[in-house]
Design a protein around this motif. Structure first.
Motif, PDB file in Angstrom:
ATOM      1  N   ARG A  52     -33.584  -6.423  73.499  1.00  0.00           N
ATOM      2  CA  ARG A  52     -33.488  -5.296  72.572  1.00  0.00           C
ATOM      3  C   ARG A  52     -34.757  -4.453  72.654  1.00  0.00           C
ATOM      4  O   ARG A  52     -35.852  -4.967  72.425  1.00  0.00           O
ATOM      5  CB  ARG A  52     -33.283  -5.797  71.140  1.00  0.00           C
ATOM      6  N   PRO A  53     -34.625  -3.170  72.980  1.00  0.00           N
ATOM      7  CA  PRO A  53     -35.805  -2.304  73.081  1.00  0.00           C
ATOM      8  C   PRO A  53     -36.360  -1.941  71.709  1.00  0.00           C
ATOM      9  O   PRO A  53     -35.669  -2.052  70.694  1.00  0.00           O
ATOM     10  CB  PRO A  53     -35.262  -1.067  73.795  1.00  0.00           C
ATOM     11  N   GLN A  54     -37.619  -1.489  71.721  1.00  0.00           N
ATOM     12  CA  GLN A  54     -38.235  -1.066  70.456  1.00  0.00           C
ATOM     13  C   GLN A  54     -37.696   0.280  69.985  1.00  0.00           C
ATOM     14  O   GLN A  54     -37.631   0.560  68.791  1.00  0.00           O
ATOM     15  CB  GLN A  54     -39.762  -0.976  70.605  1.00  0.00           C
ATOM     16  N   SER A  55     -37.302   1.138  70.943  1.00  0.00           N
ATOM     17  CA  SER A  55     -36.801   2.460  70.578  1.00  0.00           C
ATOM     18  C   SER A  55     -35.916   2.998  71.687  1.00  0.00           C
ATOM     19  O   SER A  55     -35.903   2.486  72.804  1.00  0.00           O
ATOM     20  CB  SER A  55     -37.962   3.433  70.320  1.00  0.00           C
ATOM     21  N   GLY A  56     -35.166   4.055  71.357  1.00  0.00           N
ATOM     22  CA  GLY A  56     -34.308   4.705  72.329  1.00  0.00           C
ATOM     23  C   GLY A  56     -32.841   4.487  72.033  1.00  0.00           C
ATOM     24  O   GLY A  56     -32.463   3.806  71.063  1.00  0.00           O
ATOM     25  N   GLY A  57     -32.013   5.078  72.872  1.00  0.00           N
ATOM     26  CA  GLY A  57     -30.576   4.973  72.692  1.00  0.00           C
ATOM     27  C   GLY A  57     -29.888   4.415  73.922  1.00  0.00           C
ATOM     28  O   GLY A  57     -30.221   4.779  75.042  1.00  0.00           O
ATOM     29  N   VAL A  58     -28.917   3.522  73.689  1.00  0.00           N
ATOM     30  CA  VAL A  58     -28.096   2.966  74.765  1.00  0.00           C
ATOM     31  C   VAL A  58     -26.643   3.016  74.310  1.00  0.00           C
ATOM     32  O   VAL A  58     -26.268   2.350  73.347  1.00  0.00           O
ATOM     33  CB  VAL A  58     -28.482   1.513  75.107  1.00  0.00           C
ATOM     34  N   GLU A  59     -25.838   3.814  74.997  1.00  0.00           N
ATOM     35  CA  GLU A  59     -24.413   3.903  74.702  1.00  0.00           C
ATOM     36  C   GLU A  59     -23.613   3.272  75.827  1.00  0.00           C
ATOM     37  O   GLU A  59     -23.846   3.557  77.002  1.00  0.00           O
ATOM     38  CB  GLU A  59     -23.970   5.367  74.544  1.00  0.00           C
ATOM     39  N   VAL A  60     -22.678   2.404  75.481  1.00  0.00           N
ATOM     40  CA  VAL A  60     -21.747   1.808  76.434  1.00  0.00           C
ATOM     41  C   VAL A  60     -20.347   2.014  75.882  1.00  0.00           C
ATOM     42  O   VAL A  60     -20.079   1.661  74.727  1.00  0.00           O
ATOM     43  CB  VAL A  60     -22.029   0.303  76.641  1.00  0.00           C
ATOM     44  N   PHE A  61     -19.465   2.623  76.661  1.00  0.00           N
ATOM     45  CA  PHE A  61     -18.099   2.956  76.234  1.00  0.00           C
ATOM     46  C   PHE A  61     -18.128   3.840  74.984  1.00  0.00           C
ATOM     47  O   PHE A  61     -17.263   3.751  74.123  1.00  0.00           O
ATOM     48  CB  PHE A  61     -17.270   1.700  75.932  1.00  0.00           C
ATOM     49  N   GLY A  62     -19.164   4.668  74.864  1.00  0.00           N
ATOM     50  CA  GLY A  62     -19.273   5.569  73.729  1.00  0.00           C
ATOM     51  C   GLY A  62     -19.787   4.928  72.460  1.00  0.00           C
ATOM     52  O   GLY A  62     -19.842   5.565  71.407  1.00  0.00           O
ATOM     53  N   GLN A  63     -20.183   3.640  72.534  1.00  0.00           N
ATOM     54  CA  GLN A  63     -20.679   2.931  71.356  1.00  0.00           C
ATOM     55  C   GLN A  63     -22.162   2.616  71.499  1.00  0.00           C
ATOM     56  O   GLN A  63     -22.630   2.266  72.583  1.00  0.00           O
ATOM     57  CB  GLN A  63     -19.900   1.625  71.146  1.00  0.00           C
ATOM     58  N   ASP A  64     -22.883   2.721  70.426  1.00  0.00           N
ATOM     59  CA  ASP A  64     -24.313   2.417  70.400  1.00  0.00           C
ATOM     60  C   ASP A  64     -24.485   0.891  70.408  1.00  0.00           C
ATOM     61  O   ASP A  64     -24.132   0.220  69.441  1.00  0.00           O
ATOM     62  CB  ASP A  64     -24.944   3.024  69.146  1.00  0.00           C
ATOM     63  N   VAL A  65     -25.029   0.363  71.494  1.00  0.00           N
ATOM     64  CA  VAL A  65     -25.150  -1.094  71.606  1.00  0.00           C
ATOM     65  C   VAL A  65     -26.322  -1.645  70.798  1.00  0.00           C
ATOM     66  O   VAL A  65     -26.466  -2.863  70.659  1.00  0.00           O
ATOM     67  CB  VAL A  65     -25.305  -1.539  73.080  1.00  0.00           C
ATOM     68  N   LEU A  66     -27.158  -0.774  70.269  1.00  0.00           N
ATOM     69  CA  LEU A  66     -28.342  -1.234  69.547  1.00  0.00           C
ATOM     70  C   LEU A  66     -28.131  -1.355  68.047  1.00  0.00           C
ATOM     71  O   LEU A  66     -29.006  -1.848  67.342  1.00  0.00           O
ATOM     72  CB  LEU A  66     -29.521  -0.284  69.829  1.00  0.00           C
ATOM     73  N   ASN A  67     -26.977  -0.899  67.553  1.00  0.00           N
ATOM     74  CA  ASN A  67     -26.791  -0.937  66.097  1.00  0.00           C
ATOM     75  C   ASN A  67     -26.193  -2.247  65.604  1.00  0.00           C
ATOM     76  O   ASN A  67     -26.015  -2.440  64.401  1.00  0.00           O
ATOM     77  CB  ASN A  67     -25.917   0.240  65.629  1.00  0.00           C
ATOM     78  N   GLY A  68     -25.858  -3.147  66.559  1.00  0.00           N
ATOM     79  CA  GLY A  68     -25.399  -4.479  66.172  1.00  0.00           C
ATOM     80  C   GLY A  68     -23.928  -4.585  65.823  1.00  0.00           C
ATOM     81  O   GLY A  68     -23.412  -5.681  65.648  1.00  0.00           O
ATOM     82  N   LYS A  69     -23.210  -3.454  65.714  1.00  0.00           N
ATOM     83  CA  LYS A  69     -21.796  -3.488  65.363  1.00  0.00           C
ATOM     84  C   LYS A  69     -20.940  -3.703  66.614  1.00  0.00           C
ATOM     85  O   LYS A  69     -21.211  -3.147  67.671  1.00  0.00           O
ATOM     86  CB  LYS A  69     -21.390  -2.180  64.682  1.00  0.00           C
ATOM     87  N   ASN A  70     -19.913  -4.495  66.459  1.00  0.00           N
ATOM     88  CA  ASN A  70     -18.955  -4.754  67.547  1.00  0.00           C
ATOM     89  C   ASN A  70     -19.622  -5.288  68.816  1.00  0.00           C
ATOM     90  O   ASN A  70     -19.139  -5.052  69.922  1.00  0.00           O
ATOM     91  CB  ASN A  70     -18.181  -3.471  67.896  1.00  0.00           C
ATOM     92  N   SER A  71     -20.740  -5.991  68.663  1.00  0.00           N
ATOM     93  CA  SER A  71     -21.465  -6.470  69.841  1.00  0.00           C
ATOM     94  C   SER A  71     -20.645  -7.480  70.636  1.00  0.00           C
ATOM     95  O   SER A  71     -20.648  -7.461  71.869  1.00  0.00           O
ATOM     96  CB  SER A  71     -22.805  -7.084  69.435  1.00  0.00           C
ATOM     97  N   LEU A  72     -19.920  -8.357  69.977  1.00  0.00           N
ATOM     98  CA  LEU A  72     -19.099  -9.340  70.673  1.00  0.00           C
ATOM     99  C   LEU A  72     -17.987  -8.654  71.452  1.00  0.00           C
ATOM    100  O   LEU A  72     -17.718  -8.998  72.615  1.00  0.00           O
ATOM    101  CB  LEU A  72     -18.507 -10.347  69.686  1.00  0.00           C
ATOM    102  N   SER A  73     -17.353  -7.666  70.847  1.00  0.00           N
ATOM    103  CA  SER A  73     -16.285  -6.924  71.507  1.00  0.00           C
ATOM    104  C   SER A  73     -16.812  -6.202  72.752  1.00  0.00           C
ATOM    105  O   SER A  73     -16.157  -6.189  73.798  1.00  0.00           O
ATOM    106  CB  SER A  73     -15.673  -5.907  70.539  1.00  0.00           C
TER     107      SER A  73
END
Length: 355
Positions: A52-73
């Motif tokens: 997990r980075p300290q800052s920045g944005g990472v989108e995969v399939f249009g979802q923010d992977v850093l916000n912790g939601k739907n991480s398993l999916s």
């Protein structure tokens, strides 16, 4: 499919991952090349949500992977192939079926299909520990594809394979990835591997993306001296643009003047990049359309893959490549003088202040 912006991950004072921008198109293969310690694996680990980075944005399939939601999916739509094929001490079939079993799938039809696709059906009941290294890599790839991933992450998966087996496996992987239109990120130090799979390419060093674009542009139009060095530009010379006529630059190098097509201006300090295959050798000064013609002394002749590389002194250092037949036909020998020529369009110019 994947968008990264202003990413920063600091491990220590010695290394940090700092990626301003990186985009991977859906259904395409991005290869990331760079030396050891460039941060290639760390970049994959961030995308796979292992780090997990300290800052920045990472989108995969249009979802923010850093916000912790739907991480398993999200994770279930990603497959990661490591440089070493970590397999269970079980049969080949059990290893390939494992991701499906963990998802609660009981039908083994998909696993059977992967055994067939990667040509390991005959090893179905063999213990993975007894396989050759190449066979283990096939099992690891079959396991990665069994879940029908939307994103495939490949961390130097051919590192320990011999060249002949590697070429065969890469050829098969390229066909499978493209026919299934699987978005893929493939990191490697090997430029031949990178070119064989890449739709687009990025060069990475010291945790930064130095250049991203089409493979042809990376190799023929490197954005900096660091990129030129890594992609194998053999001749990189410092010079100053003495004058300019339209888009033709006259660049002073020592006591010589080279002519190159460039958008830079008179007075600019530049690097001149010339690839060995763009240099033409001859025994006599001939009439040619090439604007750059010099007498040169042969300093060294060395085997270079299927060809030979000549190190030449033209008043500046120059590398040229020739076939074995040309070497013999021209009767080239160390210490002799020959003539070299190369076109103004064969020179790639980099402004030195940008380095």
């Amino acid at each position: 499919m994947v968008k990264i912006s202003n990413l920063n991950l600091e491990y220590s004072k010695r290394f940090s991952l700092s990626v301003e921008k990186l985009v991977i198109e859906e259904g395409k293969v991005l290869t990331v090349i760079g030396p050891n310690g460039a941060g290639k694996t760390t970049l994959l680990n961030v995308i796979a949500m292992f780090d997990r980075p300290q800052s920045g944005g990472v989108e995969v399939f249009g979802q923010d992977v850093l916000n912790g939601k739907n991480s398993l999916s999200l994770r279930r739509q990603i497959s990661f192939v490591f440089s070493q094929p970590y397999l269970l001490n079980k049969t080949v079939y059990e290893n390939v079926f494992l991701p499906l079993r963990l998802r609660g799938v009981h039908n083994g039809g998909r696993a059977e299909a992967m055994l067939e696709l990667f040509k390991i059906n005959h090893l179905r009941d063999s213990n993975a520990a007894a396989l050759s290294q190449g066979e283990k890599h096939r099992v690891a790839l079959a396991r990665a594809f069994v879940t029908e991933p939307k994103l495939l992450l490949l961390d130097e998966p051919f590192l320990s394979l011999d060249e002949r087996y590697k070429e065969s496996l890469i050829d098969e992987l390229r066909k499978i990835v493209r026919s299934n239109k699987i978005t893929s990120i493939f990191v490697t130090q090997d430029q031949a591997e990178a070119l064989s799979l890449a739709d687009s390419m990025a060069v990475m060093k010291d945790g930064k993306i130095l250049q991203q674009g089409k493979p042809q542009d990376i190799f023929t139009k490197p954005a900096s001296r660091e990129v030129a060095d890594f992609v194998g530009v053999e001749t990189i010379i410092e010079g100053i643009i003495a004058r300019k006529e339209d888009n033709l630059c006259f660049i002073k190098v020592a006591d010589k003047v080279l002519e190159a097509v460039s958008a830079y201006n008179a007075g600019d300090s530049v690097f001149i990049c010339i690839r060995p295959e763009d240099v033409v050798l001859s025994r006599y000064l001939e009439t040619t359309s090439a604007r750059n013609n010099f007498k040169a002394k042969i300093i060294n002749i060395d085997p270079w893959g299927l060809e030979y590389k000549l190190n030449l002194d033209c008043g500046f250092d120059l590398a040229a490549s020739v076939t074995k037949q040309s070497l013999e036909n021209l009767d080239l020998k160390i210490g002799e003088e020959i003539f070299v020529s190369f076109k103004a369009t064969a020179i790639h110019v980099i402004r030195r202040e940008a380095v």
